[in-house]
Design a protein around this motif. Structure first.
Motif, PDB file in Angstrom:
ATOM      1  N   GLY A  94      38.785  14.345  33.879  1.00 34.97           N
ATOM      2  CA  GLY A  94      38.809  14.110  35.310  1.00 34.97           C
ATOM      3  C   GLY A  94      39.299  15.242  36.172  1.00 34.97           C
ATOM      4  N   ARG A  95      40.257  16.041  35.657  1.00 38.10           N
ATOM      5  CA  ARG A  95      40.778  17.152  36.457  1.00 38.10           C
ATOM      6  C   ARG A  95      40.854  18.421  35.604  1.00 38.10           C
ATOM      7  NH1 ARG A  95      43.945  12.769  38.480  1.00 38.10           N
ATOM      8  NH2 ARG A  95      43.587  12.436  40.716  1.00 38.10           N
ATOM      9  N   THR A  96      39.835  18.654  34.823  1.00 43.59           N
ATOM     10  CA  THR A  96      39.875  19.812  33.920  1.00 43.59           C
ATOM     11  C   THR A  96      39.838  21.137  34.670  1.00 43.59           C
ATOM     12  OG1 THR A  96      37.480  19.536  33.636  1.00 43.59           O
ATOM     13  CG2 THR A  96      38.901  18.676  31.900  1.00 43.59           C
ATOM     14  N   GLU A  97      39.516  21.111  35.975  1.00 45.86           N
ATOM     15  CA  GLU A  97      39.616  22.350  36.743  1.00 45.86           C
ATOM     16  C   GLU A  97      41.083  22.772  36.907  1.00 45.86           C
ATOM     17  OE1 GLU A  97      39.579  19.059  39.899  1.00 45.86           O
ATOM     18  OE2 GLU A  97      38.689  19.447  37.924  1.00 45.86           O
ATOM     19  N   TRP A  98      42.022  21.854  36.647  1.00 48.59           N
ATOM     20  CA  TRP A  98      43.449  22.197  36.662  1.00 48.59           C
ATOM     21  C   TRP A  98      43.840  22.805  35.310  1.00 48.59           C
ATOM     22  CZ3 TRP A  98      46.807  17.858  39.332  1.00 48.59           C
ATOM     23  CH2 TRP A  98      46.243  17.535  40.570  1.00 48.59           C
ATOM     24  N   GLU A  99      43.607  22.055  34.246  1.00 50.09           N
ATOM     25  CA  GLU A  99      43.899  22.498  32.872  1.00 50.09           C
ATOM     26  C   GLU A  99      43.336  21.461  31.924  1.00 50.09           C
ATOM     27  OE1 GLU A  99      45.055  25.410  31.061  1.00 50.09           O
ATOM     28  OE2 GLU A  99      47.169  25.098  31.588  1.00 50.09           O
ATOM     29  N   GLY A 100      42.748  21.911  30.818  1.00 46.73           N
ATOM     30  CA  GLY A 100      42.251  20.989  29.813  1.00 46.73           C
ATOM     31  C   GLY A 100      42.941  21.193  28.484  1.00 46.73           C
ATOM     32  N   PHE A 101      42.538  20.421  27.487  1.00 43.74           N
ATOM     33  CA  PHE A 101      43.174  20.500  26.174  1.00 43.74           C
ATOM     34  C   PHE A 101      42.941  21.851  25.492  1.00 43.74           C
ATOM     35  CE2 PHE A 101      42.857  15.765  26.412  1.00 43.74           C
ATOM     36  CZ  PHE A 101      44.215  15.509  26.297  1.00 43.74           C
ATOM     37  N   GLU A 102      41.791  22.474  25.751  1.00 40.62           N
ATOM     38  CA  GLU A 102      41.514  23.741  25.076  1.00 40.62           C
ATOM     39  C   GLU A 102      42.480  24.828  25.535  1.00 40.62           C
ATOM     40  OE1 GLU A 102      37.984  27.062  24.358  1.00 40.62           O
ATOM     41  OE2 GLU A 102      37.588  25.302  25.601  1.00 40.62           O
ATOM     42  N   THR A 103      42.483  25.130  26.838  1.00 41.70           N
ATOM     43  CA  THR A 103      43.376  26.185  27.326  1.00 41.70           C
ATOM     44  C   THR A 103      44.842  25.775  27.201  1.00 41.70           C
ATOM     45  OG1 THR A 103      43.077  25.334  29.580  1.00 41.70           O
ATOM     46  CG2 THR A 103      41.700  27.203  28.903  1.00 41.70           C
ATOM     47  N   GLY A 104      45.117  24.500  27.416  1.00 35.06           N
ATOM     48  CA  GLY A 104      46.504  24.041  27.301  1.00 35.06           C
ATOM     49  C   GLY A 104      47.054  24.193  25.904  1.00 35.06           C
ATOM     50  N   SER A 105      46.267  23.786  24.913  1.00 34.87           N
ATOM     51  CA  SER A 105      46.758  23.864  23.532  1.00 34.87           C
ATOM     52  C   SER A 105      46.829  25.308  23.044  1.00 34.87           C
ATOM     53  CB  SER A 105      45.879  23.026  22.596  1.00 34.87           C
ATOM     54  OG  SER A 105      44.559  23.534  22.512  1.00 34.87           O
ATOM     55  N   LYS A 106      45.919  26.153  23.506  1.00 36.69           N
ATOM     56  CA  LYS A 106      46.008  27.572  23.146  1.00 36.69           C
ATOM     57  C   LYS A 106      47.269  28.197  23.727  1.00 36.69           C
ATOM     58  CE  LYS A 106      41.078  28.573  22.514  1.00 36.69           C
ATOM     59  NZ  LYS A 106      39.889  29.289  23.052  1.00 36.69           N
ATOM     60  N   SER A 107      47.623  27.808  24.936  1.00 34.61           N
ATOM     61  CA  SER A 107      48.854  28.307  25.554  1.00 34.61           C
ATOM     62  C   SER A 107      50.072  27.872  24.759  1.00 34.61           C
ATOM     63  CB  SER A 107      48.964  27.792  26.992  1.00 34.61           C
ATOM     64  OG  SER A 107      47.834  28.138  27.752  1.00 34.61           O
ATOM     65  N   LEU A 108      50.086  26.620  24.372  1.00 39.71           N
ATOM     66  CA  LEU A 108      51.203  26.109  23.570  1.00 39.71           C
ATOM     67  C   LEU A 108      51.300  26.840  22.234  1.00 39.71           C
ATOM     68  CD1 LEU A 108      50.771  22.313  24.298  1.00 39.71           C
ATOM     69  CD2 LEU A 108      52.795  23.651  24.886  1.00 39.71           C
ATOM     70  N   ALA A 109      50.164  27.016  21.568  1.00 38.75           N
ATOM     71  CA  ALA A 109      50.163  27.703  20.273  1.00 38.75           C
ATOM     72  C   ALA A 109      50.686  29.127  20.420  1.00 38.75           C
ATOM     73  CB  ALA A 109      48.757  27.711  19.680  1.00 38.75           C
ATOM     74  N   ALA A 110      50.316  29.798  21.509  1.00 32.89           N
ATOM     75  CA  ALA A 110      50.801  31.159  21.748  1.00 32.89           C
ATOM     76  C   ALA A 110      52.299  31.188  22.007  1.00 32.89           C
ATOM     77  CB  ALA A 110      50.060  31.778  22.930  1.00 32.89           C
ATOM     78  N   GLY A 111      52.872  30.041  22.324  1.00 32.78           N
ATOM     79  CA  GLY A 111      54.313  29.921  22.514  1.00 32.78           C
ATOM     80  C   GLY A 111      55.040  29.324  21.331  1.00 32.78           C
ATOM     81  N   GLY A 112      54.345  29.139  20.206  1.00 31.48           N
ATOM     82  CA  GLY A 112      54.988  28.626  19.005  1.00 31.48           C
ATOM     83  C   GLY A 112      55.048  27.119  18.898  1.00 31.48           C
ATOM     84  N   VAL A 113      54.310  26.412  19.752  1.00 35.76           N
ATOM     85  CA  VAL A 113      54.309  24.946  19.737  1.00 35.76           C
ATOM     86  C   VAL A 113      53.204  24.452  18.807  1.00 35.76           C
ATOM     87  CG1 VAL A 113      54.053  22.853  21.128  1.00 35.76           C
ATOM     88  CG2 VAL A 113      55.217  24.855  22.080  1.00 35.76           C
TER      89      VAL A 113
END
Length: 435
Positions: A69-88
């Motif tokens: 619904g609001r993937t123009e804000w953030e979706g699971f792909e970019t969000g999870s890649k960001s988390l992984a890059a932070g060690g999550v």
């Protein structure tokens, strides 16, 4: 066939202490953990972690991704890649910023399918408690929600209404009966609405005025009410993103009185102040707002005294146009999913001599225990999932915009000195991020 799929050799492994150990992984699970090295020919793959530190993967209990619904804000792909890059390696997605919000089982399955398809790390979903979904709570529990989230003040999302006292009490009674847990955004709507009337409609407020509009008193009043409601209903509680030790002190007292309650704070409350909000503007706007430097120091004292249970990012992204203009009108959320560990290493370990073991406890072990993922997650132990983060904790760097994996590369931490290079993030023994 090799004995292990992966061996991590010579790393400084964080358990209840730090020691040089070897880790053997088979089928996504830790099957060997010892100071005795594993022969190289026993493994399909090898990571030499000499000079590096191996942590249990972080568990971010509080993120807002916006799919569907609001993937123009953030979706699971970019969000999870960001988390992984932070060690999550595991995150819990909040129910409100998607459309539809996760307040029915149909919405749960829609979001779960997208998370399964698009996330590169483990995902759990929060369900929502709103005034009109009491009959959905049992179904959502059976779907597998990690817990429920409610707001005591305006959420900023029209589709996710705040709860009044009656809907909170009824919801908490139901959640208690089904064995769930309720996470609460605890700010008093009455106090914040009243204080808002002191400013003229077109008055452009300062950072200090914005903080005064959502004072610590508002958090205190709301948390006191939730503690009373928990005593009446027996509902387990989790108070999210507290901005002051004055709030966590109330929760500490409630624990001693037998209330089943935990408390979370966020990296921005441990590193940024009202002065940063004044300088950076809306990019550093959040709710509750940033506080004084004295409050930052007081929260770190609470951490050292074991008064804080966990630290979640409260990553709440938006499109760039929503973070411009007046503080009252701009979106109230900070993008911080990628930088949690590195902020804590700099502000905690480097500046205030907080132990790395304490950081692991707050970002991995405690959330795993509270939300029933332990001992599969939250520690490095035989039989636990090989969700691991391998870092150089002493590495210093200045965060640059191009370092970020967010859909929109905006963060109040850009330009700040941070600590820690994430060399590898592994989920079930598979590398999902490599420096």
């Amino acid at each position: 066939m090799k004995k292990y799929d992966l061996v991590i050799q010579n790393g400084n492994v964080v358990t209840d202490h730090i020691s040089k150990m070897s880790i053997g992984v088979k089928n996504g699970v830790i099957r060997y953990l010892s100071e005795t090295p594993i022969p190289v020919d026993e493994s399909e793959s090898l990571i030499d972690a000499t000079g590096l530190t191996v942590l249990p993967g972080l568990i971010d209990s509080h993120v807002h991704f916006n799919e569907p619904g609001r993937t123009e804000w953030e979706g699971f792909e970019t969000g999870s890649k960001s988390l992984a890059a932070g060690g999550v390696t595991t995150f819990f997605d909040m129910p409100l910023n998607s459309d539809p919000p996760t307040v029915t089982k149909e919405a749960f399955f829609q979001k779960q399918e997208l998370a399964t398809r698009n996330s590169i790390i483990n995902c759990e979903l929060w369900g929502g408690l709103v005034p009109n979904n009491l009959q959905q709570l049992k179904d959502l529990t059976e779907c597998g929600v990690i817990g429920f989230k409610a707001f005591m003040s305006d959420s900023g999302i029209n589709e996710f209404e705040a709860c009044n006292d009656q809907s909170l009490l009824l919801g908490m009674k139901e959640i208690s009966e089904i064995g769930g847990i309720l996470a609460v955004h605890a700010e008093s709507q009455s106090i914040t609405n009243f204080l808002a009337t002191i400013f003229e409609q077109n008055h452009k407020i300062t950072a200090h005025e914005f903080s005064e509009l959502r004072p610590i008193t508002s958090e205190i009043e709301a948390v006191q009410k939730m503690i009373s409601f928990a005593k009446i209903t027996g509902c387990r509680l989790h108070i999210v993103h507290v901005s002051s030790r004055k709030v966590s002190a109330l929760i500490e007292t409630a624990k001693k009185e037998g209330v089943d309650i935990t408390v979370e704070t966020c990296p921005h409350y441990l590193s940024l102040t009202i002065d940063d909000l004044e300088t950076l503007g809306a990019i550093a706007k959040c709710a509750p707002p940033l506080r004084s430097s004295e409050e930052v120091e007081s929260l770190w004292e609470a951490i050292q005294n074991d008064e804080i249970d966990m630290i979640g990012s409260d990553h709440s992204p938006s499109t760039p146009d929503m973070k411009h203009g007046d503080l009252l009108q701009a979106w109230g959320g900070i993008s911080g999913a990628q930088t949690t560990l590195q902020v804590l290493l700099h502000e905690g370990c480097y500046k205030r001599n907080v132990s790395l073991e304490k950081i692991v406890q707050l970002t991995s072990t405690n959330p795993a225990k509270r939300f029933n993922l332990y001992p599969q997650k939250g520690l490095i132990s035989l039989g636990s999932d090989a969700d691991l983060t391998i870092i150089d904790p002493s590495y210093s760097f200045c965060l640059k915009r191009e370092d970020l994996y967010y859909k929109h590369k905006q963060s109040p931490f850009i330009g700040r000195e941070l600590k820690g290079k994430i060399h590898y993030t592994l989920v079930g023994g598979a590398i999902v991020y490599q420096q």
